[in-house]
Design a protein around this motif. Structure first.
Motif, PDB file in Angstrom:
ATOM      1  N   VAL A   1      39.677  37.322  26.856  1.00 55.66           N
ATOM      2  CA  VAL A   1      39.933  35.888  26.804  1.00 55.66           C
ATOM      3  C   VAL A   1      41.157  35.629  27.661  1.00 55.66           C
ATOM      4  N   THR A   2      41.099  34.598  28.484  1.00 58.09           N
ATOM      5  CA  THR A   2      42.263  34.309  29.315  1.00 58.09           C
ATOM      6  C   THR A   2      42.916  33.001  28.905  1.00 58.09           C
ATOM      7  N   LEU A   3      44.222  33.000  29.112  1.00 56.50           N
ATOM      8  CA  LEU A   3      45.034  31.840  28.760  1.00 56.50           C
ATOM      9  C   LEU A   3      45.626  31.340  30.070  1.00 56.50           C
ATOM     10  N   LEU A   4      45.206  30.139  30.490  1.00 55.48           N
ATOM     11  CA  LEU A   4      45.692  29.604  31.754  1.00 55.48           C
ATOM     12  C   LEU A   4      46.642  28.451  31.487  1.00 55.48           C
ATOM     13  N   GLY A   5      47.426  28.140  32.497  1.00 54.09           N
ATOM     14  CA  GLY A   5      48.333  27.009  32.339  1.00 54.09           C
ATOM     15  C   GLY A   5      49.499  27.152  33.288  1.00 54.09           C
ATOM     16  N   ALA A   6      50.186  26.041  33.511  1.00 55.76           N
ATOM     17  CA  ALA A   6      51.321  26.052  34.429  1.00 55.76           C
ATOM     18  C   ALA A   6      52.521  26.729  33.757  1.00 55.76           C
ATOM     19  N   ASN A   7      53.567  26.952  34.539  1.00 57.43           N
ATOM     20  CA  ASN A   7      54.800  27.464  33.955  1.00 57.43           C
ATOM     21  C   ASN A   7      55.294  26.533  32.858  1.00 57.43           C
ATOM     22  N   GLY A   8      55.708  27.118  31.746  1.00 54.40           N
ATOM     23  CA  GLY A   8      56.248  26.300  30.678  1.00 54.40           C
ATOM     24  C   GLY A   8      55.188  25.700  29.777  1.00 54.40           C
ATOM     25  N   ALA A   9      53.913  26.057  29.988  1.00 52.03           N
ATOM     26  CA  ALA A   9      52.851  25.493  29.158  1.00 52.03           C
ATOM     27  C   ALA A   9      52.830  26.143  27.771  1.00 52.03           C
ATOM     28  N   GLY A  10      53.456  27.330  27.653  1.00 51.97           N
ATOM     29  CA  GLY A  10      53.502  27.994  26.343  1.00 51.97           C
ATOM     30  C   GLY A  10      52.694  29.277  26.282  1.00 51.97           C
ATOM     31  N   LYS A  11      52.313  29.810  27.439  1.00 56.81           N
ATOM     32  CA  LYS A  11      51.470  31.015  27.438  1.00 56.81           C
ATOM     33  C   LYS A  11      52.238  32.227  26.896  1.00 56.81           C
ATOM     34  N   THR A  12      53.423  32.463  27.461  1.00 52.11           N
ATOM     35  CA  THR A  12      54.222  33.603  27.007  1.00 52.11           C
ATOM     36  C   THR A  12      54.642  33.426  25.555  1.00 52.11           C
ATOM     37  N   THR A  13      54.983  32.201  25.215  1.00 53.54           N
ATOM     38  CA  THR A  13      55.357  31.911  23.828  1.00 53.54           C
ATOM     39  C   THR A  13      54.212  32.273  22.878  1.00 53.54           C
ATOM     40  N   THR A  14      52.989  31.957  23.291  1.00 50.19           N
ATOM     41  CA  THR A  14      51.827  32.285  22.462  1.00 50.19           C
ATOM     42  C   THR A  14      51.753  33.792  22.211  1.00 50.19           C
ATOM     43  N   LEU A  15      51.890  34.579  23.294  1.00 45.86           N
ATOM     44  CA  LEU A  15      51.806  36.033  23.129  1.00 45.86           C
ATOM     45  C   LEU A  15      52.951  36.561  22.273  1.00 45.86           C
ATOM     46  N   ARG A  16      54.145  36.026  22.497  1.00 41.79           N
ATOM     47  CA  ARG A  16      55.301  36.505  21.721  1.00 41.79           C
ATOM     48  C   ARG A  16      55.178  36.128  20.245  1.00 41.79           C
ATOM     49  N   THR A  17      54.483  35.039  19.979  1.00 48.34           N
ATOM     50  CA  THR A  17      54.261  34.646  18.591  1.00 48.34           C
ATOM     51  C   THR A  17      53.236  35.571  17.936  1.00 48.34           C
ATOM     52  N   ILE A  18      52.199  35.919  18.696  1.00 47.20           N
ATOM     53  CA  ILE A  18      51.197  36.839  18.150  1.00 47.20           C
ATOM     54  C   ILE A  18      51.853  38.176  17.815  1.00 47.20           C
ATOM     55  N   SER A  19      52.768  38.616  18.688  1.00 44.06           N
ATOM     56  CA  SER A  19      53.442  39.898  18.471  1.00 44.06           C
ATOM     57  C   SER A  19      54.493  39.847  17.378  1.00 44.06           C
ATOM     58  N   GLY A  20      54.814  38.668  16.908  1.00 43.33           N
ATOM     59  CA  GLY A  20      55.800  38.563  15.843  1.00 43.33           C
ATOM     60  C   GLY A  20      57.230  38.474  16.337  1.00 43.33           C
ATOM     61  N   LEU A  21      57.423  38.452  17.664  1.00 42.41           N
ATOM     62  CA  LEU A  21      58.786  38.311  18.183  1.00 42.41           C
ATOM     63  C   LEU A  21      59.299  36.900  17.923  1.00 42.41           C
TER      64      LEU A  21
END
Lengths: 239, 309
Positions: free
Chosen positions: A31-51
């Protein structure tokens, strides 16, 4: 369902980064997560990881809520995260970095090292080298290899193509597809939407912390908004 | 006598004191490596370990005469073990009480420094009240004879014991950090704490282990110090700052750097004290600190816990 996020809200202080995000990843899919810078993509992954901890909403892995599970236990549950910017341990050798991937379980280390070297022969040539001196592409291979050392069921990949030469990007994407063929699910964050949609089965498009569009890769590839915003196609009619 | 006649004796004395600085310096460097925090209360960990070992050895010391043979070995071993345990306990408590609550609140850096000074003052005054404000002596645990002469310099049992124990601890720590899974976890947290979490490293546990290991070393070092000199409530400050100097000299955060820095500082002090005046020893040590901070603030081997291995 392997992973599900339901109405997840995340904030950095007063700034809301994710506003009610929902997404799902099933066993064995990309599954891919697309979006511009600042859209929240990295935040999503860091939330899944519990960081990062969500302010509201729920994350579930295999149907079990993740809210009480400390971040360092997630890898033991089968989730591996290849962070943005690769983040290899710069003063450790290639071998030591790979062993860090197997920090929680060293029973299959030998076998898993061989598997990683089969995917990335370059790494076996560099095994004793200090990782900070590797090229960007080699570091990305190392970061992915390190994530595989824990025998994950789900790999979170944050912009694996960032800053790499096209040849290397191709290798990386081929390996991602290969990992997936072994049954590992992948959640792929990418700026390079064309390559990402080529290997992914489905995708989500994020804008300012929300999913604005989702669907199969084919449907996203044919969507005008995606083509214009992320595939760089000029859709204005030519005179 | 000239400097060169005394050179080997000064070298041996310098290495003995330097190995103690190195042992204490590791505590500063490990904690700095993992938390980027200078644990200024580490000198009191050393002091409390020193008292612990001293009292334990004194309690077991038989009446009359200096013990010998196995009894001496036993007494030194008990003193080291109890000193190390007291140091570890002090360091563990310090982390719990003075630092962890700040970490939970993501406090600014200055808060840690103030907390360290507060904890240090507390420990010093508690020790002063409990153990008195005079020096507390440890009777001889063995006959301090000359074991052998090296290039005309006498090597005493005492310097041999101190040097051997210190080197054993340094080598042990180096192996721990460079060659074990736990050491890999420590280095991972030092290099990139967030990514270490993603690898499954329990950072809180690593922090505790780091304090405890630093405390073990400082406590055992404290006992060795008490064996050579004596113990007092205010004994921590000067060796503490010197060990900090040693850590900075080698490159703070760098394990092998702290070892090298400690030995070098001991030698510089020993030679300098002879060339100028013994009372200048401390001045020389602090001049070294100022000089490194001005000329090479990253130290001889650079700041990196990971690079040490």
């Amino acid at each position: 369902m392997l992973l599900s996020l339901t109405d997840v809200e995340v904030a950095y202080g007063a700034v809301t980064a994710l506003r009610g995000l929902s997404l799902e990843v099933d066993e064995g899919e990309i599954v891919t997560l697309l979006g511009a810078n600042g859209a929240g993509k990295t935040t999503t992954l860091r939330t899944i990881s519990g960081l990062l901890r969500p302010r509201a909403g729920e994350l579930r892995l295999d149907g079990r809520p993740l809210s009480t599970i400390p971040a360092h236990d997630l890898v033991a549950l089968g989730v591996s995260h290849v962070p943005e910017g690769r983040r290899v341990f710069p003063s450790m050798s290639v071998r030591e970095n790979l062993l860090m991937g197997a920090y929680r379980d060293r029973r299959h280390t030998r076998e898993d090292l061989d598997r990683v070297f089969a995917l990335f022969p370059r790494l076996s040539e560099r095994i004793g080298q200090v990782s900070g001196t590797l090229s960007g592409g080699e570091q990305q291979m190392l970061a992915i290899g390190r994530a595989l050392m824990s025998r994950p069921r789900l790999v979170l990949l944050d912009e694996p193509s960032m800053g790499l030469a096209p040849m290397v990007v191709q290798t990386i994407f081929e390996v991602i597809a290969e990992i997936n063929r072994d049954g590992v699910a992948v959640l792929l964050v990418e700026q390079n939407a064309a390559s990402a949609l080529r290997i992914a089965g489905r995708g989500y498009v994020l804008e300012t912390g929300e999913v604005v569009l989702s669907g199969t890769s084919a449907s996203l590839l044919s969507d005008d908004r995606v083509r214009q915003a992320y595939l760089g196609e000029d859709l204005t009619p030519t005179p | 006598m000239g400097f060169f006649d005394q050179f080997w004796q000064l070298t041996i004395d310098g290495l003995m004191v330097g190995s103690l600085y190195a042992v204490i310096a590791l505590g500063y460097t490990l904690v700095y490596g993992v938390l980027q925090l200078i644990n200024f209360a580490h000198s009191e960990v050393f002091m409390l370990g020193s008292f612990g070992g001293l009292f334990a050895a004194r309690a077991l010391l038989p009446d009359g005469g200096v013990p010998g043979g196995f009894q001496s070995v036993y007494l030194v071993a008990v003193g080291l073990a109890v000193g190390a345990l007291c140091g570890a306990l002090a360091a563990f408590t310090l982390e719990r009480v003075a630092y962890r609550p700040l970490r939970r609140r993501s406090a600014p850096r200055l808060a840690y420094l103030i907390s360290a000074i507060g904890a240090s003052l507390f420990a010093v005054n508690l020790a002063g009240k409990e153990f008195g404000r005079q020096n507390v002596d440890l009777p001889d645990l063995f006959h301090n004879d000359t074991v052998f002469t090296l290039f005309g310099a006498d090597v005493s049992t005492q310097s041999l014991v101190i040097f051997a124990v210190a080197i054993a601890m340094l080598v042990g720590l180096d192996r721990l950090v460079a060659g074990t899974r736990l050491g890999q976890g420590i280095r991972a947290v030092a290099q990139d704490a967030d990514t270490a979490v993603l690898m499954g490293v329990n950072v809180e546990r690593i922090i505790i282990v780091t304090f405890v290991v630093g405390g073990l070393l400082a406590g055992a070092g404290g006992f060795l110090y008490a064996m050579t000199f004596n113990a007092s409530y205010s004994m921590g400050f000067v060796p503490g700052v010197k060990a900090f100097t040693a850590a900075v000299l080698g490159g703070i955060g760098n394990v092998r750097g702290a070892m090298l820095g400690g030995l070098l500082l001991g030698l510089v002090e020993s030679y300098g004290g002879y060339l100028f005046q013994a009372s200048y020893k401390d001045v020389i040590a602090f001049l070294v600190l100022v000089a490194i901070l001005m000329i090479r603030p990253s130290g001889l081997l650079g700041e990196r816990l990971g690079r040490a291995a």
